[in-house]
Scaffold this motif. Structure first.
Motif, short mmCIF file in Angstrom:
data_model
loop_
_atom_site.label_atom_id
_atom_site.label_comp_id
_atom_site.label_asym_id
_atom_site.label_seq_id
_atom_site.Cartn_x
_atom_site.Cartn_y
_atom_site.Cartn_z
N ASP A 10 24.65 -83.26 50.49
CA ASP A 10 23.31 -82.69 50.56
C ASP A 10 23.17 -81.68 51.69
OD1 ASP A 10 22.42 -84.21 48.43
OD2 ASP A 10 21.54 -85.76 49.70
N TRP A 11 22.20 -80.78 51.51
CA TRP A 11 21.76 -79.90 52.57
C TRP A 11 21.01 -80.74 53.60
CZ3 TRP A 11 22.20 -74.48 53.02
CH2 TRP A 11 22.83 -73.84 51.94
N ASN A 12 21.07 -80.35 54.86
CA ASN A 12 20.37 -81.02 55.96
C ASN A 12 19.26 -80.12 56.50
OD1 ASN A 12 22.20 -83.33 56.23
ND2 ASN A 12 23.68 -81.80 56.93
N VAL A 13 18.28 -80.73 57.15
CA VAL A 13 17.26 -79.98 57.87
C VAL A 13 17.67 -79.95 59.33
CG1 VAL A 13 14.83 -79.90 58.55
CG2 VAL A 13 15.45 -80.68 56.25
N GLY A 14 17.70 -78.77 59.92
CA GLY A 14 18.06 -78.62 61.32
C GLY A 14 16.96 -77.92 62.10
N SER A 15 16.97 -78.10 63.40
CA SER A 15 16.02 -77.39 64.25
C SER A 15 16.70 -76.88 65.52
CB SER A 15 14.85 -78.30 64.64
OG SER A 15 15.31 -79.44 65.32
N SER A 16 17.78 -77.49 65.90
CA SER A 16 18.55 -77.09 67.07
C SER A 16 19.96 -76.78 66.58
CB SER A 16 18.53 -78.21 68.10
OG SER A 16 19.00 -79.41 67.53
N PRO A 17 20.91 -76.55 67.47
CA PRO A 17 22.27 -76.25 66.99
C PRO A 17 22.81 -77.34 66.07
CG PRO A 17 22.09 -75.81 69.33
CD PRO A 17 20.82 -76.49 68.92
N THR A 18 23.63 -76.93 65.11
CA THR A 18 24.28 -77.91 64.25
C THR A 18 25.24 -78.74 65.10
OG1 THR A 18 26.03 -76.34 63.62
CG2 THR A 18 24.10 -76.43 62.19
N PRO A 19 25.63 -79.92 64.64
CA PRO A 19 26.45 -80.83 65.46
C PRO A 19 27.79 -80.26 65.91
CG PRO A 19 25.53 -82.01 63.59
CD PRO A 19 25.22 -80.56 63.38
N SER A 20 28.34 -79.32 65.17
CA SER A 20 29.66 -78.76 65.50
C SER A 20 29.53 -77.52 66.35
CB SER A 20 30.41 -78.40 64.21
OG SER A 20 30.44 -79.50 63.33
N ALA A 21 30.31 -77.41 67.41
CA ALA A 21 30.31 -76.21 68.26
C ALA A 21 30.98 -75.06 67.52
CB ALA A 21 31.05 -76.50 69.56
N ASN A 22 30.60 -73.84 67.85
CA ASN A 22 31.19 -72.61 67.32
C ASN A 22 30.97 -72.41 65.83
OD1 ASN A 22 32.27 -71.84 69.90
ND2 ASN A 22 33.82 -73.42 69.58
N THR A 23 29.89 -72.97 65.30
CA THR A 23 29.52 -72.74 63.91
C THR A 23 28.05 -73.09 63.76
OG1 THR A 23 30.09 -73.15 61.59
CG2 THR A 23 30.19 -75.05 63.08
N GLY A 24 27.42 -72.51 62.75
CA GLY A 24 26.01 -72.78 62.51
C GLY A 24 25.10 -72.10 63.50
N SER A 26 21.90 -71.75 66.30
CA SER A 26 21.39 -72.51 67.44
C SER A 26 19.91 -72.83 67.28
CB SER A 26 21.60 -71.73 68.74
OG SER A 26 22.97 -71.54 68.97
N PHE A 27 19.23 -72.08 66.40
CA PHE A 27 17.79 -72.25 66.19
C PHE A 27 17.43 -71.63 64.85
CE2 PHE A 27 18.83 -68.73 69.04
CZ PHE A 27 18.44 -67.65 68.27
N ASP A 28 16.20 -71.84 64.42
CA ASP A 28 15.77 -71.32 63.13
C ASP A 28 15.45 -69.82 63.23
OD1 ASP A 28 13.22 -71.37 64.44
OD2 ASP A 28 12.28 -71.54 62.47
N HIS A 29 15.26 -69.20 62.08
CA HIS A 29 14.95 -67.77 62.05
C HIS A 29 13.48 -67.52 62.35
CE1 HIS A 29 13.43 -64.15 60.00
NE2 HIS A 29 14.44 -63.61 60.66
N GLY A 32 12.59 -68.65 66.15
CA GLY A 32 13.58 -68.16 67.11
C GLY A 32 13.83 -69.13 68.25
N ASN A 33 13.47 -70.39 68.03
CA ASN A 33 13.73 -71.41 69.04
C ASN A 33 13.88 -72.76 68.33
OD1 ASN A 33 11.09 -72.55 68.59
ND2 ASN A 33 10.24 -71.01 69.98
N GLU A 34 13.98 -73.83 69.09
CA GLU A 34 14.26 -75.14 68.50
C GLU A 34 13.02 -75.85 67.96
OE1 GLU A 34 16.66 -77.43 71.19
OE2 GLU A 34 18.17 -75.88 71.31
N THR A 35 11.86 -75.19 67.92
CA THR A 35 10.66 -75.83 67.36
C THR A 35 10.57 -75.64 65.85
OG1 THR A 35 9.27 -73.89 67.75
CG2 THR A 35 9.36 -75.56 69.50
N GLY A 36 11.28 -74.67 65.32
CA GLY A 36 11.27 -74.43 63.87
C GLY A 36 12.36 -75.22 63.17
#
Length: 155
Positions: A10-24, A26-29, A32-36
């Motif tokens: 499944d697709w996941n809902v994210g708001s901060s960086p994805t769990p893996s470094a160097n991919t995904g 850091s925030f929503d479009h 432009g920060n971790e509140t979205g």
């Protein structure tokens, strides 16, 4: 949005960086920060070629003709797979493929405009994320809009 019950994960809902470094992202479009929030596929623990599929609910085509599907995508990572967009009335990959992107496109949100000429009275938009060759292949989407008319006429 509806998760496909027959895909691999499944697709996941994210708001901060994805769990893996160097991919995904850091925030929503949008914010432009971790509140979205945004939707993403997490490639960690997956095999190359596995698919996650999500669809919009049925959308009435009130003015049969041109429809603009506008969204933002983020495809950052050394081994990015593919993001496909299908548009039609089946709600899966049996609909026509209208847009596709493969490979890394930088650590930024990019806009995609998909112009479609539809005759159907209802339709769905399907997003298919396909895992690349390693965990460095998270793909994200955000700010999905369906607008009537040509994308170039809607700015």
């Amino acid at each position: 949005m509806n998760q496909d019950p027959y895909d691999d994960f499944d697709w996941n809902v994210g708001s901060s960086p994805t769990p893996s470094a160097n991919t995904g992202p850091s925030f929503d479009h949008t914010m432009g920060n971790e509140t979205g929030h945004y939707l993403y596929i997490e490639a960690s623990g997956r095999e190359m070629g596995q698919k996650a599929i999500i669809t919009t609910p049925f959308i009435p085509n009130e003015f049969p003709g041109h429809v603009c599907v506008r969204f933002y995508y983020h495809m950052y990572g050394a081994n990015i797979g593919t993001l496909n967009v299908y548009i039609g009335n089946h709600g899966n990959q049996f609909d026509p493929l209208m847009w596709s992107m493969t490979g890394e496109s930088g650590n930024e949100w990019l806009k995609a405009d998909v112009d479609v000429r539809l005759k159907d009275v209802i339709f769905m938009v399907t997003f298919e994320g396909i895992v690349g060759s390693s965990y460095l292949s998270d793909i994200a989407i955000d700010d999905i809009n369906v607008l009537y008319g040509l994308c170039s006429d809607i700015d």
